[in-house]
Design a protein around this motif. Structure first.
Motif, short mmCIF file in Angstrom:
data_model
loop_
_atom_site.label_atom_id
_atom_site.label_comp_id
_atom_site.label_asym_id
_atom_site.label_seq_id
_atom_site.Cartn_x
_atom_site.Cartn_y
_atom_site.Cartn_z
N ALA A 16 -57.73 11.87 -33.85
CA ALA A 16 -57.60 13.11 -33.09
C ALA A 16 -56.29 13.16 -32.32
O ALA A 16 -55.63 14.21 -32.26
N ILE A 17 -55.90 12.05 -31.74
CA ILE A 17 -54.61 12.00 -31.04
C ILE A 17 -53.48 12.31 -32.01
O ILE A 17 -52.56 13.07 -31.69
N GLN A 18 -53.54 11.73 -33.21
CA GLN A 18 -52.49 11.97 -34.19
C GLN A 18 -52.35 13.45 -34.52
O GLN A 18 -51.24 13.98 -34.61
N ARG A 19 -53.48 14.14 -34.65
CA ARG A 19 -53.42 15.56 -34.98
C ARG A 19 -52.85 16.37 -33.82
O ARG A 19 -52.11 17.34 -34.03
N HIS A 20 -53.18 15.99 -32.60
CA HIS A 20 -52.61 16.69 -31.44
C HIS A 20 -51.12 16.41 -31.34
O HIS A 20 -50.34 17.29 -30.94
N GLU A 21 -50.72 15.20 -31.71
CA GLU A 21 -49.29 14.89 -31.74
C GLU A 21 -48.58 15.70 -32.82
O GLU A 21 -47.46 16.17 -32.60
N ASP A 22 -49.23 15.83 -33.98
CA ASP A 22 -48.63 16.64 -35.05
C ASP A 22 -48.35 18.06 -34.56
O ASP A 22 -47.26 18.61 -34.80
N LEU A 23 -49.33 18.64 -33.89
CA LEU A 23 -49.16 20.00 -33.39
C LEU A 23 -48.08 20.05 -32.31
O LEU A 23 -47.20 20.93 -32.34
N ALA A 24 -48.13 19.10 -31.38
CA ALA A 24 -47.14 19.08 -30.30
C ALA A 24 -45.73 18.95 -30.86
O ALA A 24 -44.80 19.63 -30.40
N ALA A 25 -45.56 18.08 -31.84
CA ALA A 25 -44.23 17.89 -32.44
C ALA A 25 -43.74 19.17 -33.11
O ALA A 25 -42.57 19.53 -32.99
N SER A 26 -44.65 19.88 -33.78
CA SER A 26 -44.25 21.13 -34.43
C SER A 26 -43.82 22.18 -33.41
O SER A 26 -43.04 23.08 -33.71
N LEU A 27 -44.34 22.03 -32.18
CA LEU A 27 -44.01 22.98 -31.11
C LEU A 27 -42.84 22.51 -30.26
O LEU A 27 -42.51 23.13 -29.25
N GLY A 28 -42.21 21.40 -30.67
CA GLY A 28 -41.00 20.96 -29.99
C GLY A 28 -41.10 19.69 -29.18
O GLY A 28 -40.14 19.28 -28.54
N ALA A 29 -42.25 19.02 -29.18
CA ALA A 29 -42.41 17.80 -28.39
C ALA A 29 -41.56 16.67 -28.97
O ALA A 29 -41.36 16.57 -30.17
N ASP A 30 -41.09 15.81 -28.07
CA ASP A 30 -40.34 14.62 -28.46
C ASP A 30 -41.29 13.43 -28.43
O ASP A 30 -41.60 12.89 -27.37
N LEU A 31 -41.76 13.00 -29.59
CA LEU A 31 -42.72 11.92 -29.66
C LEU A 31 -42.08 10.55 -29.42
O LEU A 31 -42.79 9.55 -29.32
N LYS A 32 -40.74 10.53 -29.34
CA LYS A 32 -40.04 9.27 -29.05
C LYS A 32 -39.71 9.13 -27.57
O LYS A 32 -39.09 8.15 -27.16
N ALA A 33 -40.12 10.11 -26.77
CA ALA A 33 -39.89 10.05 -25.32
C ALA A 33 -40.55 8.80 -24.76
O ALA A 33 -41.63 8.39 -25.21
N LYS A 34 -39.94 8.20 -23.76
CA LYS A 34 -40.45 6.94 -23.21
C LYS A 34 -41.88 7.07 -22.71
O LYS A 34 -42.71 6.17 -22.90
N ALA A 35 -42.20 8.18 -22.07
CA ALA A 35 -43.55 8.37 -21.54
C ALA A 35 -44.58 8.34 -22.67
O ALA A 35 -45.68 7.79 -22.51
N VAL A 36 -44.21 8.89 -23.82
CA VAL A 36 -45.12 8.93 -24.97
C VAL A 36 -45.27 7.54 -25.58
O VAL A 36 -46.38 7.07 -25.85
N THR A 37 -44.15 6.87 -25.82
CA THR A 37 -44.22 5.54 -26.44
C THR A 37 -44.87 4.52 -25.52
O THR A 37 -45.59 3.62 -25.98
N ASP A 38 -44.63 4.64 -24.22
CA ASP A 38 -45.29 3.74 -23.26
C ASP A 38 -46.80 3.94 -23.26
O ASP A 38 -47.58 2.98 -23.19
N ALA A 39 -47.21 5.21 -23.31
CA ALA A 39 -48.65 5.52 -23.32
C ALA A 39 -49.30 4.99 -24.59
O ALA A 39 -50.42 4.46 -24.55
N LYS A 40 -48.59 5.09 -25.71
CA LYS A 40 -49.14 4.57 -26.97
C LYS A 40 -49.30 3.06 -26.91
O LYS A 40 -50.32 2.50 -27.36
#
Length: 343
Positions: free
Chosen positions: A176-200
């Motif tokens: 489920a997280i992956q699918r929300h990330e897919d959507l967020a990325a399509s809307l402009g999210a930076d999945l390589k941002a430190k906050a995102v990678t730290d949370a992962k």
């Protein structure tokens, strides 16, 4: 109990009720459970140009440019927020009676977001239309059923903007997280941002900790509960994204004799001791009675887990981001690490 519920609630309505909240993922074992048919299929940036996204209904949503004016179910909006994607308005449990943020609101600033509806069956179509929405996003507990989009007004709502639905059932937390990330990325999210990678990284560490805790205490039995004034509901672990994942990590759960719908068993308070458990996870949503409100029920206070002080909250509708799901795993891991055999 919410006054907005029908006297004979639909199956979708039951899922929103304190007793069945988040438990309607009965279909978890049915159909495609890995979401592979819902690849993002969309732009990975917010640059101008055509945008498309294939949602978990298998529908491809398209727009001439990346949607900016987004309206979402509160929990989905909270997940998008964690990836830096903000929405214009929300619908679903957002504020409690005292005006504070509902547990499903995550880190959303509920004082600044437009709220189109705060309870089941409530959705202000006129306000929604006035926002000029470019995209509506919500969860999906049953195939093609849009979570918290009222049946009586959904046709009007869906004519105003394209919609995206993401599984909250038929899945596990990581998927489920992956699918929300897919959507967020399509809307402009930076999945390589430190906050995102730290949370992962925190999430992965927490998952390993929970697996180790479950392995070290294989005899600890966990019950998944939700309370209403008249009934106590015991959920089958494999029917919800969170508890199915916990089960995959090795946590042992009580297995109730579910009703004809297949996802939980209703018990009267006189029979609440039908199942014995060492730890009880109680639905923490505002629609369900919390443990502090159950002290007047003698059968509750005599349960072994209650007497042992081994009752913990359960986030029945997780905000599907690594940031919000990591603490859920950590809390359960600690509960199992600390748990003593109570039955």
């Amino acid at each position: 109990m919410r006054t907005a519920r029908p006297s004979h609630p639909t199956r979708r309505g039951l899922l929103a009720m304190g007793g069945a909240v988040g438990l309607g993922a009965v279909l978890a074992a049915c159909g495609d459970s890995d979401g592979k048919d819902g690849g993002s299929g969309g732009s990975r940036s917010a640059d101008a140009g055509p945008w498309s996204f294939k949602d978990d209904r298998g529908k491809t949503v398209e727009a001439k440019s990346v949607p900016k004016n987004i309206v979402a179910f509160t929990g989905v909006a909270a997940a998008l927020h964690d990836y830096g994607v903000e929405v214009k308005a929300v619908f679903g449990p957002t504020k409690t009676k005292d005006g504070k943020a509902d547990v499903q609101a995550g880190d959303l600033d509920v004082s600044k977001v437009e709220i189109l509806g705060n309870v089941w069956g409530e959705f202000n179509v006129e306000k929604y239309a006035a926002l000029g929405p470019e995209l509506l996003v919500t969860a999906m507990w049953e195939k093609d059923a849009l979570w918290y989009v009222p049946d009586q007004s959904k046709d009007k709502i869906l004519k105003l903007a394209p919609s995206v639905a993401l599984w909250a059932a038929r899945t596990t937390i990581p998927k489920a997280i992956q699918r929300h990330e897919d959507l967020a990325a399509s809307l402009g999210a930076d999945l390589k941002a430190k906050a995102v990678t730290d949370a992962k990284a925190r999430f992965e560490k927490a998952a390993a900790r929970l697996r180790a805790a479950a392995k070290s205490k294989p005899n600890i039995k966990v019950l998944i509960g939700s309370a209403s004034q008249d009934l106590f509901y015991v959920t089958l672990a494999e029917t919800a994204a969170d508890t199915l994942y916990f089960q995959e990590l090795g946590v042992g759960f009580v297995e109730p004799k579910v009703n004809s719908a297949g996802f939980f068993e209703e018990l009267s308070w006189e029979n609440v001791d039908k199942y014995q458990a060492d730890v009880i996870m109680m639905d923490n949503r505002s629609s369900a009675l919390q443990p502090g409100a159950l002290t007047s029920k003698p059968t509750w206070t005599q349960l072994p887990a209650v007497k042992a002080g081994q009752v913990i909250p359960r986030t029945a509708e997780p905000v599907f981001s690594y940031d919000k799901c990591a603490p859920i795993l950590e809390d359960l891991a600690k509960a199992i690490e600390d748990a003593k055999k109570a039955v």
